[in-house]
Design an enzyme around this catalytic site. Structure first.
Site, PDB file in Angstrom:
ATOM      1  N   GLY A  85     -23.212  27.080 -20.158  1.00 30.93           N
ATOM      2  CA  GLY A  85     -23.302  25.656 -20.441  1.00 30.93           C
ATOM      3  C   GLY A  85     -22.550  25.230 -21.686  1.00 30.93           C
ATOM      4  O   GLY A  85     -21.831  26.010 -22.310  1.00 30.93           O
ATOM      5  N   ASP A 248     -24.989  28.184 -15.061  1.00 29.66           N
ATOM      6  CA  ASP A 248     -25.325  29.462 -14.438  1.00 29.66           C
ATOM      7  C   ASP A 248     -26.830  29.687 -14.322  1.00 29.66           C
ATOM      8  O   ASP A 248     -27.308  30.248 -13.336  1.00 29.66           O
ATOM      9  CB  ASP A 248     -24.635  30.633 -15.140  1.00 29.66           C
ATOM     10  CG  ASP A 248     -24.809  30.654 -16.645  1.00 29.66           C
ATOM     11  OD1 ASP A 248     -25.627  29.885 -17.194  1.00 29.66           O
ATOM     12  OD2 ASP A 248     -24.100  31.451 -17.304  1.00 29.66           O
ATOM     13  N   THR A 249     -27.599  29.234 -15.316  1.00 27.57           N
ATOM     14  CA  THR A 249     -29.049  29.416 -15.228  1.00 27.57           C
ATOM     15  C   THR A 249     -29.637  28.589 -14.098  1.00 27.57           C
ATOM     16  O   THR A 249     -30.552  29.038 -13.401  1.00 27.57           O
ATOM     17  CB  THR A 249     -29.721  29.053 -16.557  1.00 27.57           C
ATOM     18  OG1 THR A 249     -29.164  29.850 -17.593  1.00 27.57           O
ATOM     19  CG2 THR A 249     -31.219  29.301 -16.492  1.00 27.57           C
ATOM     20  N   THR A 270     -26.335  37.130 -21.670  1.00 23.83           N
ATOM     21  CA  THR A 270     -25.924  36.881 -23.050  1.00 23.83           C
ATOM     22  C   THR A 270     -26.956  36.019 -23.757  1.00 23.83           C
ATOM     23  O   THR A 270     -27.288  36.238 -24.920  1.00 23.83           O
ATOM     24  CB  THR A 270     -24.547  36.190 -23.071  1.00 23.83           C
ATOM     25  OG1 THR A 270     -23.596  37.061 -22.440  1.00 23.83           O
ATOM     26  CG2 THR A 270     -24.095  35.910 -24.493  1.00 23.83           C
TER      27      THR A 270
END
Length: 447
Positions: A85, A248-249, A270
């Site tokens: 993000g 992505d989350t 990460t």
């Protein structure tokens, strides 16, 4: 969509802040079969006075992998991209040196330029106004503070911009020419009102940030057109570019096989993003005090969560040890940590000390020494310190979310690369007192 005897094949491009992958998913009407077509590194580098992402290098890897699929044995029905993000690219306007293309390489959220912007925003409008306008956790990495840094340090950058695209949409633009941004990606910026799902233009303008370049926000699942250019050939000729949850989350949460309703997820990579899915944003003094964030989920849901520093610290430790001549795998590091006494040294993994890249073991030691804590010396001791500290951060997040929602999650599902870290999963279960379920590792690509 193109099918072959009832089967559908799609391609997912999943870009994390350390690595990327291109994955195909075959769906036969009953199950999904994932195959990783290519993996590649993703490392920012310092250029032109800032820490920047290598979009050209990433696109080279992505387009090459997709070209391989174009000459494959099955039609590709759709392609979509998710990324980390907050970061964005800027398309040039007609008066810029690069009309319609990126003005420059996007700047990483780990660049130090945001710190002054955060302090300026807090001084000018205050934390309560920032949170009430957006519902977003106030963090130095937020896009809002990067935009303020653009205004302060490189104003021509925004003046030349025709359109701002979040990172997944930079690649959707390269694939199809689209110039919109997807809801979940926009929700990470700290510049979007989570209650309305629209840009917080009044807040931006009060902080001196222009809004002319802000794109339309569209839902995940939006079809933005077919693949264009040289890739529109062979098995990709009929492929549509369909926006997944671009953050992505958000994609990972779609794929979480929750053991029980109301379960808590930890998307572990990460970063560790720990939270629950809810129907509407919760924006009040309590969630602000607990520094919880409301971010978008698939189909308009809200992910109430906290961004916790994740395996980044161990990733940087591993890089440092390798540079010193000790090149270890993550399982080897975990094994060394498992032999150490737990809870001897504890750090706050979200401290600004650990945000930039660099010699992380030395920073951990300095952090502990400054606070008169036991200073970890060996690789095992340092790794154990990180694992225990992350687990305690998860526990605090579990408790704070329970207080904010009025219900305690019955279990935790850890997905992403961190699901492979058996020690961290066990310590997290011990710290929270909740059952922890692990996997899938490729949850983001699956989602």
């Amino acid at each position: 969509m193109s099918t072959d005897h009832g089967r559908i094949t799609v391609a997912a491009v999943d870009l994390g802040a350390e690595s990327g992958r291109v994955v195909t998913a075959n769906f036969d009407g009953v199950k999904l079969d994932l195959q990783v077509q290519r993996r590649f590194a993703n490392t920012p580098s310092r250029r032109d006075g800032a820490l920047r992402w290598d979009v050209d290098g990433l696109w080279s890897q992505i387009s090459s992998a997709l070209a391989d699929l174009a000459v494959g044995d099955r039609p590709i029905a759709a392609v979509g991209v998710d990324t980390w993000g907050v970061d964005y690219g800027l398309l040039g306007n007609a008066d810029s040196a690069t009309p319609g293309a990126l003005i420059d390489a996007p700047i990483s959220y780990r660049d130090e330029r945001n710190s002054e912007s955060l302090a300026k925003a807090l001084a000018e409008v205050g934390s309560a106004a920032l949170y009430q306008a957006t519902g977003t956790q106030i963090m130095q990495i937020n896009s809002l503070f990067a935009l303020m840094a653009d205004v302060r340090t490189m104003p021509n950058r925004l003046q030349q911009a025709r359109k701002l695209l979040m990172m997944p949409d930079v690649f959707h633009h390269l694939l199809s020419g689209s110039q919109v941004t997807e809801y979940t990606a926009a929700s990470t910026t700290g510049a979007m009102n989570m209650a309305t799902g629209q840009w917080a233009t009044e807040l931006l303008e009060s902080l001196g940030v222009p809004t002319h370049m802000l794109p339309e926000i569209v839902s995940s699942g939006t079809d933005v057109g077919g693949i264009t250019g040289d890739l529109a050939t062979g098995q990709l000729a009929g492929a549509r570019v369909i926006l997944p949850p671009g953050h992505d989350t958000a994609s990972a949460v779609v794929a979480v096989p929750f053991a029980q309703p109301g379960g808590l997820f930890i998307s572990s990579g990460t970063w560790s993003l720990a939270g629950v899915e809810i129907g509407d944003a919760i924006v009040n003094a309590d969630t602000q005090a607990k520094n919880l964030t409301n971010e978008g989920g698939y189909h308009g849901t809200i992910r109430l969560l906290r961004n916790v520093m994740g395996l980044w610290i161990l990733q940087q430790c591993r890089r440092q040890w390798a540079s010193e001549g000790t090149d270890l795998t993550y399982p080897q590091i975990a094994e060394m940590a498992s032999r150490e006494t737990p809870l001897v040294s504890i750090i706050n993994p979200d401290a600004m000390d650990f945000l930039p890249p660099g010699d992380m073991p030395s920073r951990i030691r300095a952090y502990c020494a400054k606070r008169a804590l036991p200073v970890p010396q060996t690789i095992g001791e340092v790794a154990r310190c990180v694992v225990d500290s992350l687990a305690l951060s998860y526990r605090a997040t579990v408790n704070d979310i329970a207080a904010a929602t009025g219900r305690r999650s019955p279990s935790i599902n850890i997905v992403g690369g961190g699901a492979n870290h058996t020690l961290l999963s066990q310590v997290s279960a011990d710290a929270t007192g909740l059952p922890v379920y692990c996997g899938p590792v490729e949850a983001t690509a699956l989602g």
